[in-house]
Design an enzyme around this catalytic site. Sequence first.
Site, PDB file in Angstrom:
ATOM      1  N   SER A  44      79.728  21.737  90.537  1.00  0.00           N
ATOM      2  CA  SER A  44      78.693  20.948  91.213  1.00  0.00           C
ATOM      3  C   SER A  44      78.106  19.895  90.287  1.00  0.00           C
ATOM      4  O   SER A  44      77.844  18.754  90.702  1.00  0.00           O
ATOM      5  CB  SER A  44      77.579  21.870  91.717  1.00  0.00           C
ATOM      6  OG  SER A  44      78.088  22.910  92.511  1.00  0.00           O
ATOM      7  N   SER A  45      77.888  20.260  89.024  1.00  0.00           N
ATOM      8  CA  SER A  45      77.273  19.336  88.068  1.00  0.00           C
ATOM      9  C   SER A  45      78.176  18.159  87.729  1.00  0.00           C
ATOM     10  O   SER A  45      77.709  17.133  87.237  1.00  0.00           O
ATOM     11  CB  SER A  45      76.887  20.081  86.780  1.00  0.00           C
ATOM     12  OG  SER A  45      75.986  21.129  87.074  1.00  0.00           O
ATOM     13  N   TYR A 133      83.329  31.733  92.585  1.00  0.00           N
ATOM     14  CA  TYR A 133      82.096  30.956  92.440  1.00  0.00           C
ATOM     15  C   TYR A 133      81.233  31.249  93.663  1.00  0.00           C
ATOM     16  O   TYR A 133      81.456  30.702  94.749  1.00  0.00           O
ATOM     17  CB  TYR A 133      82.436  29.470  92.334  1.00  0.00           C
ATOM     18  CG  TYR A 133      81.271  28.527  92.098  1.00  0.00           C
ATOM     19  CD1 TYR A 133      79.984  28.987  91.870  1.00  0.00           C
ATOM     20  CD2 TYR A 133      81.472  27.157  92.092  1.00  0.00           C
ATOM     21  CE1 TYR A 133      78.933  28.114  91.645  1.00  0.00           C
ATOM     22  CE2 TYR A 133      80.429  26.264  91.871  1.00  0.00           C
ATOM     23  CZ  TYR A 133      79.161  26.750  91.660  1.00  0.00           C
ATOM     24  OH  TYR A 133      78.122  25.873  91.446  1.00  0.00           O
ATOM     25  N   LYS A 161      81.118  33.770  89.005  1.00  0.00           N
ATOM     26  CA  LYS A 161      79.967  32.954  88.636  1.00  0.00           C
ATOM     27  C   LYS A 161      78.924  33.234  89.696  1.00  0.00           C
ATOM     28  O   LYS A 161      79.040  32.815  90.848  1.00  0.00           O
ATOM     29  CB  LYS A 161      80.322  31.465  88.601  1.00  0.00           C
ATOM     30  CG  LYS A 161      79.128  30.585  88.211  1.00  0.00           C
ATOM     31  CD  LYS A 161      79.431  29.102  88.320  1.00  0.00           C
ATOM     32  CE  LYS A 161      78.170  28.297  87.991  1.00  0.00           C
ATOM     33  NZ  LYS A 161      78.344  26.848  88.255  1.00  0.00           N
ATOM     34  N   THR A 163      75.633  32.708  91.214  1.00  0.00           N
ATOM     35  CA  THR A 163      74.470  31.839  91.378  1.00  0.00           C
ATOM     36  C   THR A 163      73.719  32.311  92.611  1.00  0.00           C
ATOM     37  O   THR A 163      73.792  31.722  93.696  1.00  0.00           O
ATOM     38  CB  THR A 163      74.896  30.368  91.497  1.00  0.00           C
ATOM     39  OG1 THR A 163      75.785  30.050  90.420  1.00  0.00           O
ATOM     40  CG2 THR A 163      73.698  29.440  91.421  1.00  0.00           C
ATOM     41  N   GLY A 185      74.296  32.091  87.016  1.00  0.00           N
ATOM     42  CA  GLY A 185      74.425  30.686  87.359  1.00  0.00           C
ATOM     43  C   GLY A 185      73.124  29.923  87.511  1.00  0.00           C
ATOM     44  O   GLY A 185      73.154  28.712  87.745  1.00  0.00           O
ATOM     45  N   GLU A 188      67.213  28.661  85.190  1.00  0.00           N
ATOM     46  CA  GLU A 188      65.810  29.071  85.116  1.00  0.00           C
ATOM     47  C   GLU A 188      65.627  30.584  85.144  1.00  0.00           C
ATOM     48  O   GLU A 188      64.533  31.096  84.909  1.00  0.00           O
ATOM     49  CB  GLU A 188      65.019  28.425  86.261  1.00  0.00           C
ATOM     50  CG  GLU A 188      65.445  28.813  87.657  1.00  0.00           C
ATOM     51  CD  GLU A 188      66.539  27.920  88.224  1.00  0.00           C
ATOM     52  OE1 GLU A 188      66.546  27.731  89.462  1.00  0.00           O
ATOM     53  OE2 GLU A 188      67.385  27.418  87.459  1.00  0.00           O
TER      54      GLU A 188
END
Length: 289
Positions: A44-45, A133, A161, A163, A185, A188
């Site tokens: 995504s990044s 993912y 992964k 998230t 993922g 924060e």
Amino acid sequence: MKGLFSALLVPFNENGELIEQGLREIVRQNIEVQKVDGLYVNGSSGENFMLSTEQKKQIFRIVSEENNGAVKLIAQVGSVNLNEAVELGQYATELGYDSLSAVTPFYYKFTFEEIKSYYETIIEATGNNMIIYAIPFLTGVSMSMAQFDELFQNEKVIGVKYTDGNFYLLERLRKRYPDKLIYSGFDEMLIYGAISGVDGAIGSTYNINGQRARQIWDLCQEGKITEAYEVQHVTNDLIEKVLDLGLYQTLKEVLNVKGYQAGTVKKPMASMDESKKAAVAQLVKDFNL
């Protein structure tokens, strides 16, 4: 394959063309400055879902060349177009990527059997390892423990992964599958993943804040949770400001301020507002980036 992986940023010019030298610079600074253990490429990044197949291949090739075996590489090849996912998986495998990863197919309401077949097809066509993912807040696909059980029966599915904010499911996965790789993922929430026993983490802010991520990770491994929380607090202060200014735009502008050719984001994302650039420069100073 354990440790911290940057979800690699990819620089584009105003016409949406890849800046090759900038990508090489970003790869080097992740390895030499942020000291990450690996790179997660075309996620995504990397603005992956706005790229052509040829652009994705170009990125895989350049990253492999510039890395030159320095750190581990994971190739995200997931696509709603299964033929593209297979083509990309074969290409990344030929380049020597250590593992593939693929986002769960999205947009259409795929059944679990269709999702399972998607992963099996990519694995069979490439012979490479696969890291699932799981990012339900973007894909709308939430998998149950029973469904992970089915996917993990394939020995080529080496991990996930993860998230997801469901830490109960994370704990259940960790207990049942001590030998599968679990990557946190959410940048924060790195500390929560670390104390839950994940094997590593994959994050976009590690492109600029990898050193703090390393502090959090190492402190948790040493059982120094109070100290780790202090670093996570600072990290989350930074993340809040980055999100306020625009996630990918700000990450790239931080790198631009530091002298790297990070370019801009790919349309239809909007470039960073000129009025915000001074705030980004101040961010670099305030957080010693």
